[in-house]
Scaffold this motif. Structure first.
Motif, PDB file in Angstrom:
ATOM      1  N   VAL A 119      40.945  11.913  18.885  1.00 41.35           N
ATOM      2  CA  VAL A 119      40.578  10.492  18.921  1.00 41.35           C
ATOM      3  C   VAL A 119      39.335  10.293  19.792  1.00 41.35           C
ATOM      4  CG1 VAL A 119      41.322   8.181  19.627  1.00 41.35           C
ATOM      5  CG2 VAL A 119      42.924   9.689  18.448  1.00 41.35           C
ATOM      6  N   PHE A 120      39.261  10.975  20.934  1.00 50.10           N
ATOM      7  CA  PHE A 120      38.074  10.838  21.786  1.00 50.10           C
ATOM      8  C   PHE A 120      36.816  11.306  21.044  1.00 50.10           C
ATOM      9  CE2 PHE A 120      41.205  10.714  25.324  1.00 50.10           C
ATOM     10  CZ  PHE A 120      40.801   9.506  25.868  1.00 50.10           C
ATOM     11  N   ARG A 121      36.940  12.351  20.242  1.00 48.67           N
ATOM     12  CA  ARG A 121      35.788  12.834  19.465  1.00 48.67           C
ATOM     13  C   ARG A 121      35.357  11.784  18.447  1.00 48.67           C
ATOM     14  NH1 ARG A 121      34.957  18.578  19.103  1.00 48.67           N
ATOM     15  NH2 ARG A 121      33.048  18.996  17.986  1.00 48.67           N
ATOM     16  N   MET A 122      36.321  11.158  17.787  1.00 47.47           N
ATOM     17  CA  MET A 122      35.993  10.117  16.807  1.00 47.47           C
ATOM     18  C   MET A 122      35.373   8.896  17.489  1.00 47.47           C
ATOM     19  SD  MET A 122      39.043  10.236  13.948  1.00 47.47           S
ATOM     20  CE  MET A 122      40.424  10.192  15.071  1.00 47.47           C
ATOM     21  N   ILE A 123      35.835   8.572  18.694  1.00 44.75           N
ATOM     22  CA  ILE A 123      35.245   7.458  19.444  1.00 44.75           C
ATOM     23  C   ILE A 123      33.776   7.760  19.728  1.00 44.75           C
ATOM     24  CG2 ILE A 123      35.276   6.239  21.661  1.00 44.75           C
ATOM     25  CD1 ILE A 123      38.384   6.628  21.616  1.00 44.75           C
ATOM     26  N   GLY A 124      33.481   8.978  20.172  1.00 45.13           N
ATOM     27  CA  GLY A 124      32.092   9.372  20.419  1.00 45.13           C
ATOM     28  C   GLY A 124      31.248   9.289  19.163  1.00 45.13           C
ATOM     29  N   ALA A 125      31.807   9.737  18.031  1.00 43.93           N
ATOM     30  CA  ALA A 125      31.075   9.688  16.757  1.00 43.93           C
ATOM     31  C   ALA A 125      30.766   8.248  16.364  1.00 43.93           C
ATOM     32  CB  ALA A 125      31.882  10.386  15.670  1.00 43.93           C
ATOM     33  N   ASN A 126      31.735   7.364  16.514  1.00 38.73           N
ATOM     34  CA  ASN A 126      31.494   5.962  16.174  1.00 38.73           C
ATOM     35  C   ASN A 126      30.456   5.340  17.093  1.00 38.73           C
ATOM     36  OD1 ASN A 126      33.208   6.020  14.000  1.00 38.73           O
ATOM     37  ND2 ASN A 126      34.415   4.262  14.659  1.00 38.73           N
ATOM     38  N   ALA A 127      30.506   5.687  18.378  1.00 38.49           N
ATOM     39  CA  ALA A 127      29.528   5.156  19.327  1.00 38.49           C
ATOM     40  C   ALA A 127      28.116   5.523  18.886  1.00 38.49           C
ATOM     41  CB  ALA A 127      29.814   5.674  20.732  1.00 38.49           C
ATOM     42  N   ALA A 128      27.918   6.774  18.478  1.00 39.13           N
ATOM     43  CA  ALA A 128      26.590   7.221  18.022  1.00 39.13           C
ATOM     44  C   ALA A 128      26.160   6.461  16.778  1.00 39.13           C
ATOM     45  CB  ALA A 128      26.604   8.723  17.749  1.00 39.13           C
ATOM     46  N   GLN A 129      27.099   6.204  15.891  1.00 36.71           N
ATOM     47  CA  GLN A 129      26.750   5.458  14.675  1.00 36.71           C
ATOM     48  C   GLN A 129      26.385   4.018  14.990  1.00 36.71           C
ATOM     49  OE1 GLN A 129      29.281   6.606  11.078  1.00 36.71           O
ATOM     50  NE2 GLN A 129      30.397   7.551  12.795  1.00 36.71           N
ATOM     51  N   TYR A 130      27.110   3.381  15.892  1.00 36.52           N
ATOM     52  CA  TYR A 130      26.751   2.021  16.309  1.00 36.52           C
ATOM     53  C   TYR A 130      25.356   2.020  16.938  1.00 36.52           C
ATOM     54  CZ  TYR A 130      31.554   0.262  15.684  1.00 36.52           C
ATOM     55  OH  TYR A 130      32.769  -0.130  15.165  1.00 36.52           O
ATOM     56  N   ALA A 131      25.050   3.056  17.729  1.00 36.98           N
ATOM     57  CA  ALA A 131      23.745   3.147  18.384  1.00 36.98           C
ATOM     58  C   ALA A 131      22.612   3.223  17.365  1.00 36.98           C
ATOM     59  CB  ALA A 131      23.706   4.363  19.315  1.00 36.98           C
ATOM     60  N   GLN A 132      22.904   3.755  16.189  1.00 41.01           N
ATOM     61  CA  GLN A 132      21.904   3.885  15.136  1.00 41.01           C
ATOM     62  C   GLN A 132      21.909   2.691  14.184  1.00 41.01           C
ATOM     63  OE1 GLN A 132      22.574   7.791  13.399  1.00 41.01           O
ATOM     64  NE2 GLN A 132      22.926   8.616  15.434  1.00 41.01           N
TER      65      GLN A 132
END
Length: 194
Positions: free
Chosen positions: A130-143
């Motif tokens: 779940v923490f990995r998916m949270i990081g992935a979503n954060a990067a997508q929001y940043a883009q």
């Protein structure tokens, strides 16, 4: 995108780099940590090592083309305030706020402090994946993307089962607040111990 299994023990050191300044990189995601994260606490409420939390958040951000920067906030143990502060310092305006017990939120600079992109309030249900998916979503929001929210498990018994320990950890987190100390940028150093 699955997290690698935790096959050995890892330790985390948060080496202070200097004052937490506002970033300029448009793909930057700030990971904003609470006062007790990493020191004195080293694990979440369900014993996920803080080293693994950071490792997975960083991996998720990197896998989706983001760049992470880690800060530690000392003036508050309020998750919304920690995440909002991180978002204001993030080059993209996106931050992941994390309490030492594991409660996590994705925040955006232009949202009100108590608003957020995604909230993960049931810390006992958060694991490495779940923490990995949270990081992935954060990067997508940043883009500027609109990722599907991270799927969350729900356990109606998590609150009563973990409430006493969560309250104790909350009190101990508040004891680590230092109103005289500004947020600092930290370099996470993860050491694998076999």
């Amino acid at each position: 995108m699955t997290a690698a299994p935790v096959d050995s023990v890892r330790t985390l050191a948060l080496n202070e780099v200097g004052p937490a300044e506002r970033g300029t990189r448009p793909e930057e995601v700030v990971i904003a940590l609470s006062p007790a994260f990493g020191d004195p606490f080293t694990k979440t409420i369900v014993d996920v090592p803080h080293a693994e939390v950071i490792r997975q958040l960083l991996a998720g951000i990197e896998e989706r083309g983001g760049v992470a920067r880690v800060i530690k906030v000392y003036k508050t143990a309020d998750l919304a305030a920690i995440a909002h502060h991180g978002a204001k310092l993030s080059g993209s305006g996106i931050a992941v706020g994390v309490l030492s017990r594991g409660t996590t939120v994705l925040h955006q600079r232009d949202l009100a402090r108590l608003s957020n992109l995604e909230l993960f309030p049931q810390a006992p249900l958060l694991d490495a994946e779940v923490f990995r998916m949270i990081g992935a979503n954060a990067a997508q929001y940043a883009q500027g993307q609109s990722p599907k929210p991270v799927p969350t498990r729900n356990d109606q018994m998590a609150r009563p089962r973990w409430q006493a320990k969560a309250a104790l950890l909350h009190l101990k987190e508040f004891e680590c607040i230092d109103h005289s100390r500004e947020a600092v940028e930290v370099e996470p150093v993860i050491t694998k111990v076999d």
